[in-house]
Design a protein around this motif. Structure first.
Motif, PDB file in Angstrom:
ATOM      1  N   ASN A 193       0.831  -1.207   0.000  1.00 46.37           N
ATOM      2  CA  ASN A 193       0.000   0.000   0.000  1.00 46.37           C
ATOM      3  C   ASN A 193       0.867   1.260   0.000  1.00 46.37           C
ATOM      4  N   LYS A 194       1.968   1.236   0.743  1.00 44.05           N
ATOM      5  CA  LYS A 194       2.892   2.380   0.742  1.00 44.05           C
ATOM      6  C   LYS A 194       3.469   2.594  -0.653  1.00 44.05           C
ATOM      7  N   GLN A 195       3.863   1.516  -1.297  1.00 47.69           N
ATOM      8  CA  GLN A 195       4.431   1.616  -2.643  1.00 47.69           C
ATOM      9  C   GLN A 195       3.405   2.146  -3.642  1.00 47.69           C
ATOM     10  N   MET A 196       2.157   1.731  -3.465  1.00 47.87           N
ATOM     11  CA  MET A 196       1.095   2.199  -4.362  1.00 47.87           C
ATOM     12  C   MET A 196       0.885   3.702  -4.208  1.00 47.87           C
ATOM     13  N   LEU A 197       0.933   4.190  -2.978  1.00 52.61           N
ATOM     14  CA  LEU A 197       0.795   5.627  -2.753  1.00 52.61           C
ATOM     15  C   LEU A 197       1.956   6.394  -3.370  1.00 52.61           C
TER      16      LEU A 197
END
Length: 108
Positions: free
Chosen positions: A83-87
């Protein structure tokens, strides 16, 4: 042989809506070109993996029983990191999660 994960109908519909919203925003802000298109495609691939991780967590829970006893389900930490990478991908594309969320009427 293990079954390959496939998006269900509602997930596929949501995926298509998210992809369209991202592309539309990219066209609006002038980033609909390489390498930004590749980043958007990677975002969608990560989105599909998040669906797999969420399914694993639903099926097995946040803790799993192993030969050595209870341990954390690795999918929980992987989901958080993904999720961090997606943001970060959205930031690199110059996209606002609030704008995409508003257009879709739900979380991305």
């Amino acid at each position: 042989m293990e079954e390959v994960f496939k998006l269900n109908k509602s997930q596929k519909i949501k995926s298509n809506k998210i992809h369209k919203a991202i592309i539309d925003q990219m066209k609006e802000n002038g980033t609909h070109k390489e390498p930004y298109i590749d980043i958007a495609e990677r975002y969608m691939a990560m989105w599909e993996v998040t669906m797999m991780l969420e399914e694993d967590i639903r099926e097995r829970g946040v803790q799993i029983m192993t030969e050595k006893g209870l341990k954390k389900n690795d999918s929980v930490a992987m989901l958080t990191n993904l999720n961090k990478q997606m943001l970060i991908c959205l930031e690199k594309l110059g996209l606002s999660t609030s704008t995409v969320k508003h257009e879709l009427g739900g979380d991305i």
